[in-house]
Design an enzyme around this catalytic site. Structure first.
Site, mmCIF file in Angstrom:
data_model
loop_
_atom_site.group_PDB
_atom_site.id
_atom_site.type_symbol
_atom_site.label_atom_id
_atom_site.label_comp_id
_atom_site.label_asym_id
_atom_site.label_seq_id
_atom_site.Cartn_x
_atom_site.Cartn_y
_atom_site.Cartn_z
ATOM 1 N N GLU A 63 0.954 -1.216 0.061
ATOM 2 C CA GLU A 63 -0.036 0.051 -0.016
ATOM 3 C C GLU A 63 0.824 1.263 -0.031
ATOM 4 O O GLU A 63 0.560 2.259 -0.608
ATOM 5 C CB GLU A 63 -0.794 -0.180 1.152
ATOM 6 N N SER A 64 2.060 1.325 0.912
ATOM 7 C CA SER A 64 2.793 2.450 0.649
ATOM 8 C C SER A 64 3.451 2.803 -0.496
ATOM 9 O O SER A 64 3.418 3.697 -1.008
ATOM 10 C CB SER A 64 4.136 2.252 1.672
#
Length: 141
Positions: A63-64
């Protein structure tokens, strides 16, 4: 004056200070016109109880890097970028070294984006596959 790739990477990683990315030691390591790659060390900070990389840490890496890719490749002067859904399939365990997440766009729309994120180990083995949806929200109404 155009910044070198190393200067761009250094600036990108400065933004991560005081965030989950810093806590997990996630570092942006490469980018190109259609991808962004980050890495995370595999150590006791990201283990599950039996000494393997935790799937949640892998999902946080995915997600980062995906959110960061949307942030970099879209007009963030006018829009906030937020992750709205992530799915991850974990295929192989990792005990040490680094894992690398490479995000590429499947769809780069004005409102929503869909990214494909492949997570590999130091030897290039596929560890996880994730899909991330992000949304662009206007900063002013």
């Amino acid at each position: 004056m155009q910044l070198s790739k190393e200067e761009v990477l250094a600036q990108a990683n400065l933004v991560s200070k005081g965030t989950l990315m810093e806590t997990l030691q996630i570092e942006i390591v490469d980018f190109g016109p259609d991808f962004l790659t980050a890495r995370m060390p595999v150590n006791s900070r990201v283990y599950q109880p039996d000494g393997l990389l935790h799937g949640g840490a892998t999902a946080a890496l995915a997600e980062s890097v995906g959110s960061f890719a949307s942030h970099i490749f879209l007009d963030t002067k006018k829009f906030f970028i937020r992750g709205i859904e992530i799915t991850a399939n974990h295929l192989k365990g990792v005990k040490d070294g680094y894992v690398y997440a490479k995000a590429t766009f499947l769809h780069k729309g004005r409102t929503t984006q869909l990214l494909d994120i492949k997570v590999t180990d130091d030897d290039g083995n596929l560890i996880s596959v994730a899909k991330l949806s992000t949304i662009s929200l206007p900063k002013t109404k």
